[in-house]
Design a protein around this motif. Sequence first.
Motif, PDB file in Angstrom:
ATOM      1  N   ASN A  85       0.935  -1.192  -0.034  1.00 49.30           N
ATOM      2  CA  ASN A  85       0.052  -0.079  -0.053  1.00 49.30           C
ATOM      3  C   ASN A  85       0.920   1.280  -0.041  1.00 49.30           C
ATOM      4  OD1 ASN A  85      -2.397  -1.552  -0.212  1.00 49.30           O
ATOM      5  ND2 ASN A  85      -2.675  -1.355   2.063  1.00 49.30           N
ATOM      6  N   LYS A  88       2.587   1.443  -3.315  1.00 45.96           N
ATOM      7  CA  LYS A  88       1.387   2.036  -4.325  1.00 45.96           C
ATOM      8  C   LYS A  88       0.968   3.556  -4.152  1.00 45.96           C
ATOM      9  CE  LYS A  88      -1.305  -2.097  -5.026  1.00 45.96           C
ATOM     10  NZ  LYS A  88      -2.522  -2.889  -4.829  1.00 45.96           N
ATOM     11  N   ASN A  89       0.953   4.114  -2.791  1.00 49.60           N
ATOM     12  CA  ASN A  89       0.699   5.489  -2.454  1.00 49.60           C
ATOM     13  C   ASN A  89       1.868   6.175  -3.178  1.00 49.60           C
ATOM     14  OD1 ASN A  89      -1.595   5.097  -1.370  1.00 49.60           O
ATOM     15  ND2 ASN A  89      -0.642   4.753   0.830  1.00 49.60           N
ATOM     16  N   ILE A  91       3.789   5.541  -5.547  1.00 53.03           N
ATOM     17  CA  ILE A  91       3.894   5.485  -6.877  1.00 53.03           C
ATOM     18  C   ILE A  91       2.764   6.422  -7.477  1.00 53.03           C
ATOM     19  CG2 ILE A  91       3.219   4.162  -9.277  1.00 53.03           C
ATOM     20  CD1 ILE A  91       4.683   1.724  -7.690  1.00 53.03           C
ATOM     21  N   ASN A  92       1.635   6.584  -6.981  1.00 49.54           N
ATOM     22  CA  ASN A  92       0.416   7.317  -7.210  1.00 49.54           C
ATOM     23  C   ASN A  92       1.040   8.742  -6.908  1.00 49.54           C
ATOM     24  OD1 ASN A  92      -1.407   5.601  -7.962  1.00 49.54           O
ATOM     25  ND2 ASN A  92      -2.405   5.237  -6.098  1.00 49.54           N
ATOM     26  N   THR A  93       1.603   9.090  -5.841  1.00 48.94           N
ATOM     27  CA  THR A  93       2.234  10.451  -5.597  1.00 48.94           C
ATOM     28  C   THR A  93       3.335  10.706  -6.696  1.00 48.94           C
ATOM     29  OG1 THR A  93       1.838  10.094  -3.247  1.00 48.94           O
ATOM     30  CG2 THR A  93       3.488  11.720  -4.004  1.00 48.94           C
ATOM     31  N   HIS A  95       3.034   9.830  -9.737  1.00 51.77           N
ATOM     32  CA  HIS A  95       2.407   9.900 -10.914  1.00 51.77           C
ATOM     33  C   HIS A  95       1.864  11.356 -11.067  1.00 51.77           C
ATOM     34  CE1 HIS A  95       0.105   8.499 -14.422  1.00 51.77           C
ATOM     35  NE2 HIS A  95      -1.066   8.827 -13.905  1.00 51.77           N
ATOM     36  N   PHE A  96       1.354  11.715  -9.850  1.00 54.07           N
ATOM     37  CA  PHE A  96       0.661  13.029  -9.864  1.00 54.07           C
ATOM     38  C   PHE A  96       1.717  13.969 -10.041  1.00 54.07           C
ATOM     39  CE2 PHE A  96      -2.849  11.031  -7.560  1.00 54.07           C
ATOM     40  CZ  PHE A  96      -3.733  11.049  -8.220  1.00 54.07           C
ATOM     41  N   GLU A  97       2.846  14.052  -9.407  1.00 54.22           N
ATOM     42  CA  GLU A  97       3.907  14.977  -9.525  1.00 54.22           C
ATOM     43  C   GLU A  97       4.298  15.012 -10.975  1.00 54.22           C
ATOM     44  OE1 GLU A  97       6.981  13.916  -6.825  1.00 54.22           O
ATOM     45  OE2 GLU A  97       5.772  14.493  -5.031  1.00 54.22           O
TER      46      GLU A  97
END
Length: 103
Positions: A85, A88-89, A91-93, A95-97
Amino acid sequence: YHYGSMKGDDDIRVSQPILNKVERQAMVDEIEKKERSMVEEMKEESKSREEDMMNKIDSKSKSREEIMMNEMKEESKHREEIMMNEMKNAINTLHFELVAVTL
């Protein structure tokens, strides 16, 4: 048996059996035989109780080991889930950056 007299209390004559040497030895042999039998029986009972106790201890020990292994597996699984988790968080962060930077 033969009977012999001997003086008891107050000069009363008491008849007691007199055993010859062979009879005495036969009695001693029989007593020793019974004694050996009793000792062997006690050893067997003791050994049986000891084996029962060891089996119970082994059973409890195996049960405890299984419980501990299951707990360790559960904890490990839980840690893996937490790490996944977090990854994933992250990677998501990222990705958003990356999206923010490319816009």
